[in-house]
Scaffold this motif. Structure first.
Motif, PDB file in Angstrom:
ATOM      1  N   LEU A 293       0.830  -1.208   0.000  1.00  0.00           N
ATOM      2  CA  LEU A 293       0.000   0.000   0.000  1.00  0.00           C
ATOM      3  C   LEU A 293       0.863   1.256   0.000  1.00  0.00           C
ATOM      4  O   LEU A 293       0.605   2.190  -0.764  1.00  0.00           O
ATOM      5  CB  LEU A 293      -0.952   0.003   1.202  1.00  0.00           C
ATOM      6  CG  LEU A 293      -2.011  -1.092   1.225  1.00  0.00           C
ATOM      7  CD1 LEU A 293      -2.937  -0.925   2.423  1.00  0.00           C
ATOM      8  CD2 LEU A 293      -2.834  -1.116  -0.052  1.00  0.00           C
ATOM      9  N   ILE A 294       1.930   1.304   0.844  1.00  0.00           N
ATOM     10  CA  ILE A 294       2.713   2.546   0.872  1.00  0.00           C
ATOM     11  C   ILE A 294       3.508   2.713  -0.418  1.00  0.00           C
ATOM     12  O   ILE A 294       3.686   3.849  -0.882  1.00  0.00           O
ATOM     13  CB  ILE A 294       3.633   2.635   2.114  1.00  0.00           C
ATOM     14  CG1 ILE A 294       4.126   4.079   2.244  1.00  0.00           C
ATOM     15  CG2 ILE A 294       4.780   1.671   2.060  1.00  0.00           C
ATOM     16  CD1 ILE A 294       4.845   4.415   3.484  1.00  0.00           C
ATOM     17  N   SER A 295       3.926   1.605  -1.058  1.00  0.00           N
ATOM     18  CA  SER A 295       4.662   1.775  -2.311  1.00  0.00           C
ATOM     19  C   SER A 295       3.744   2.321  -3.403  1.00  0.00           C
ATOM     20  O   SER A 295       4.145   3.185  -4.181  1.00  0.00           O
ATOM     21  CB  SER A 295       5.297   0.449  -2.744  1.00  0.00           C
ATOM     22  OG  SER A 295       4.308  -0.478  -3.115  1.00  0.00           O
ATOM     23  N   GLY A 296       2.491   1.851  -3.443  1.00  0.00           N
ATOM     24  CA  GLY A 296       1.539   2.378  -4.425  1.00  0.00           C
ATOM     25  C   GLY A 296       1.266   3.846  -4.200  1.00  0.00           C
ATOM     26  O   GLY A 296       1.246   4.646  -5.143  1.00  0.00           O
ATOM     27  N   SER A 297       1.074   4.219  -2.944  1.00  0.00           N
ATOM     28  CA  SER A 297       0.799   5.610  -2.622  1.00  0.00           C
ATOM     29  C   SER A 297       1.983   6.503  -2.982  1.00  0.00           C
ATOM     30  O   SER A 297       1.818   7.580  -3.572  1.00  0.00           O
ATOM     31  CB  SER A 297       0.465   5.718  -1.133  1.00  0.00           C
ATOM     32  OG  SER A 297       0.220   7.045  -0.785  1.00  0.00           O
ATOM     33  N   ALA A 298       3.212   6.045  -2.662  1.00  0.00           N
ATOM     34  CA  ALA A 298       4.403   6.848  -2.944  1.00  0.00           C
ATOM     35  C   ALA A 298       4.593   7.027  -4.449  1.00  0.00           C
ATOM     36  O   ALA A 298       4.915   8.135  -4.911  1.00  0.00           O
ATOM     37  CB  ALA A 298       5.639   6.184  -2.336  1.00  0.00           C
ATOM     38  N   ALA A 299       4.381   5.945  -5.218  1.00  0.00           N
ATOM     39  CA  ALA A 299       4.528   6.049  -6.669  1.00  0.00           C
ATOM     40  C   ALA A 299       3.493   7.025  -7.230  1.00  0.00           C
ATOM     41  O   ALA A 299       3.810   7.869  -8.080  1.00  0.00           O
ATOM     42  CB  ALA A 299       4.380   4.675  -7.314  1.00  0.00           C
ATOM     43  N   GLY A 300       2.248   6.932  -6.752  1.00  0.00           N
ATOM     44  CA  GLY A 300       1.198   7.826  -7.227  1.00  0.00           C
ATOM     45  C   GLY A 300       1.491   9.281  -6.915  1.00  0.00           C
ATOM     46  O   GLY A 300       1.428  10.141  -7.802  1.00  0.00           O
ATOM     47  N   PHE A 301       1.848   9.565  -5.660  1.00  0.00           N
ATOM     48  CA  PHE A 301       2.181  10.949  -5.277  1.00  0.00           C
ATOM     49  C   PHE A 301       3.357  11.467  -6.092  1.00  0.00           C
ATOM     50  O   PHE A 301       3.328  12.588  -6.612  1.00  0.00           O
ATOM     51  CB  PHE A 301       2.552  11.023  -3.794  1.00  0.00           C
ATOM     52  CG  PHE A 301       1.388  11.287  -2.888  1.00  0.00           C
ATOM     53  CD1 PHE A 301       0.585  12.402  -3.089  1.00  0.00           C
ATOM     54  CD2 PHE A 301       1.092  10.438  -1.841  1.00  0.00           C
ATOM     55  CE1 PHE A 301      -0.492  12.653  -2.256  1.00  0.00           C
ATOM     56  CE2 PHE A 301       0.024  10.679  -1.002  1.00  0.00           C
ATOM     57  CZ  PHE A 301      -0.780  11.789  -1.217  1.00  0.00           C
ATOM     58  N   GLY A 302       4.431  10.646  -6.190  1.00  0.00           N
ATOM     59  CA  GLY A 302       5.634  11.071  -6.895  1.00  0.00           C
ATOM     60  C   GLY A 302       5.330  11.503  -8.311  1.00  0.00           C
ATOM     61  O   GLY A 302       5.757  12.567  -8.759  1.00  0.00           O
ATOM     62  N   VAL A 303       4.550  10.663  -9.023  1.00  0.00           N
ATOM     63  CA  VAL A 303       4.273  10.961 -10.426  1.00  0.00           C
ATOM     64  C   VAL A 303       3.331  12.151 -10.562  1.00  0.00           C
ATOM     65  O   VAL A 303       3.533  13.013 -11.413  1.00  0.00           O
ATOM     66  CB  VAL A 303       3.701   9.707 -11.122  1.00  0.00           C
ATOM     67  CG1 VAL A 303       3.101  10.053 -12.455  1.00  0.00           C
ATOM     68  CG2 VAL A 303       4.801   8.686 -11.281  1.00  0.00           C
TER      69      VAL A 303
ATOM     70  N   ALA B 193      -6.059  12.903  -4.386  1.00  0.00           N
ATOM     71  CA  ALA B 193      -7.036  12.450  -3.391  1.00  0.00           C
ATOM     72  C   ALA B 193      -6.963  10.938  -3.241  1.00  0.00           C
ATOM     73  O   ALA B 193      -6.969  10.404  -2.120  1.00  0.00           O
ATOM     74  CB  ALA B 193      -8.441  12.870  -3.805  1.00  0.00           C
ATOM     75  N   SER B 194      -6.852  10.228  -4.372  1.00  0.00           N
ATOM     76  CA  SER B 194      -6.793   8.774  -4.334  1.00  0.00           C
ATOM     77  C   SER B 194      -5.534   8.300  -3.611  1.00  0.00           C
ATOM     78  O   SER B 194      -5.597   7.393  -2.764  1.00  0.00           O
ATOM     79  CB  SER B 194      -6.829   8.231  -5.764  1.00  0.00           C
ATOM     80  OG  SER B 194      -6.775   6.843  -5.765  1.00  0.00           O
ATOM     81  N   ALA B 195      -4.380   8.948  -3.920  1.00  0.00           N
ATOM     82  CA  ALA B 195      -3.128   8.556  -3.256  1.00  0.00           C
ATOM     83  C   ALA B 195      -3.197   8.858  -1.758  1.00  0.00           C
ATOM     84  O   ALA B 195      -2.656   8.101  -0.946  1.00  0.00           O
ATOM     85  CB  ALA B 195      -1.939   9.269  -3.892  1.00  0.00           C
ATOM     86  N   SER B 196      -3.889   9.948  -1.378  1.00  0.00           N
ATOM     87  CA  SER B 196      -4.019  10.274   0.052  1.00  0.00           C
ATOM     88  C   SER B 196      -4.854   9.228   0.766  1.00  0.00           C
ATOM     89  O   SER B 196      -4.507   8.785   1.877  1.00  0.00           O
ATOM     90  CB  SER B 196      -4.678  11.638   0.238  1.00  0.00           C
ATOM     91  OG  SER B 196      -4.054  12.603  -0.538  1.00  0.00           O
ATOM     92  N   LEU B 197      -5.984   8.824   0.141  1.00  0.00           N
ATOM     93  CA  LEU B 197      -6.822   7.794   0.755  1.00  0.00           C
ATOM     94  C   LEU B 197      -6.064   6.485   0.884  1.00  0.00           C
ATOM     95  O   LEU B 197      -6.188   5.771   1.890  1.00  0.00           O
ATOM     96  CB  LEU B 197      -8.093   7.594  -0.075  1.00  0.00           C
ATOM     97  CG  LEU B 197      -9.069   8.765  -0.041  1.00  0.00           C
ATOM     98  CD1 LEU B 197     -10.127   8.599  -1.116  1.00  0.00           C
ATOM     99  CD2 LEU B 197      -9.726   8.849   1.326  1.00  0.00           C
ATOM    100  N   LEU B 198      -5.250   6.180  -0.139  1.00  0.00           N
ATOM    101  CA  LEU B 198      -4.425   4.972  -0.092  1.00  0.00           C
ATOM    102  C   LEU B 198      -3.430   5.064   1.059  1.00  0.00           C
ATOM    103  O   LEU B 198      -3.182   4.081   1.776  1.00  0.00           O
ATOM    104  CB  LEU B 198      -3.703   4.806  -1.425  1.00  0.00           C
ATOM    105  CG  LEU B 198      -2.797   3.596  -1.629  1.00  0.00           C
ATOM    106  CD1 LEU B 198      -3.492   2.313  -1.262  1.00  0.00           C
ATOM    107  CD2 LEU B 198      -2.320   3.546  -3.068  1.00  0.00           C
ATOM    108  N   LEU B 199      -2.887   6.273   1.287  1.00  0.00           N
ATOM    109  CA  LEU B 199      -1.940   6.478   2.387  1.00  0.00           C
ATOM    110  C   LEU B 199      -2.630   6.268   3.729  1.00  0.00           C
ATOM    111  O   LEU B 199      -2.056   5.665   4.651  1.00  0.00           O
ATOM    112  CB  LEU B 199      -1.349   7.884   2.302  1.00  0.00           C
ATOM    113  CG  LEU B 199      -0.160   8.183   3.217  1.00  0.00           C
ATOM    114  CD1 LEU B 199       1.045   7.331   2.823  1.00  0.00           C
ATOM    115  CD2 LEU B 199       0.210   9.660   3.145  1.00  0.00           C
TER     116      LEU B 199
END
Lengths: 167, 167
Positions: A109-119, A138-144
């Motif tokens: 979950l944190i790797s998906g969120s970090a990749a999403g935020f980064g991009v 918003a989606s990356a924040s909810l994932l976080l």
């Protein structure tokens, strides 16, 4: 095998765990809907952008789906245990499944969120904020947030390890 | 307080932990050098690109430095314990420090690696691979390997929790 001498404390932590998993499930569901429905059409150029145009968002979706499936399975197991009164796993395997499951899923979950935020940060830098980047963030924040709940659950299941038989 | 009845097994796991931390340290050091020295000048246009032009790489560097400092501290504590023969922490705090330290640092490391990979993949898509993207990918890969070692150490320190006094 399993410590039944303090049923009340064990019931409390099982309830807390179930609560954390329901929360994770809800946050991941909203994150999934937000990112999967994310489309944008530039009014001037007519260019269309979808989430699937970005590898990072596709990876993010995979991690959301994996976390979603894991939490669904855990909730189903909890309900089964409450209804039938039986443990699904014998001996230690339940504790180990919870421990490694929470640990690995929280890393996903944190790797998906970090990749999403980064991009999102990098691709939309200098561009005025638009509905596409807002929804992606918003989606990356909810994932976080979903990750945070899973990380707390993972701490719980690590502290439950002493209840294993082999100590 | 602390189980001293099996010094050999405790010495083995302390050695394994120290070994994992030295490995993490080395991988993070190489990752840091690779990304911090990453520059690229386009021969045709004369454009210069540095790691600090990308927020994701700056975040990656922060996570590497945090992991680096943590592993340095842990190695120093291990050497201090071996040399002096004393424990640095009294009672349970050493186990809790190791457990939460490894857990939190491993989350930092994988988030840095995921952000770095996500941005490199997205920014250099369709562009022929160059020394800049190669070095960024190499650094993110080394960071990922460092994360794996820390995640294994984190599993070790979670399984060491039963040695706490309060169980």
């Amino acid at each position: 095998m399993v410590d039944n001498s303090s049923p009340s404390s064990s019931t409390v932590s099982r309830t807390v765990l179930l609560f954390l998993r329901v929360l994770t499930f809800v946050f991941l569901l909203i994150a999934l809907i937000l990112i999967a429905a994310n489309k944008y059409t530039n009014d001037e150029t007519g260019d269309k952008v979808k989430f699937s145009d970005f590898y990072a968002y596709r990876y993010m979706i995979s991690t959301i789906v994996i976390g979603f499936a894991y939490n669904l399975l855990q909730m189903a197991l909890s309900i089964f245990i409450v209804v039938s009164g039986n443990r699904v796993f014998n001996g230690d395997s339940g504790y180990l499944f919870n421990f490694f499951g929470d640990k690995i899923i929280s890393y996903f979950l944190i790797s998906g969120s970090a990749a999403g935020f980064g991009v999102t940060v990098e691709m939309f830098r200098g561009v005025p904020s638009n509905s596409f980047s807002d929804k992606a963030n918003a989606s990356a924040s909810l994932l976080l947030i979903g990750f945070l709940f899973t990380a707390i659950a993972s701490t719980y299941t690590a502290f439950a390890l002493p209840k294993k038989a082999n100590n």
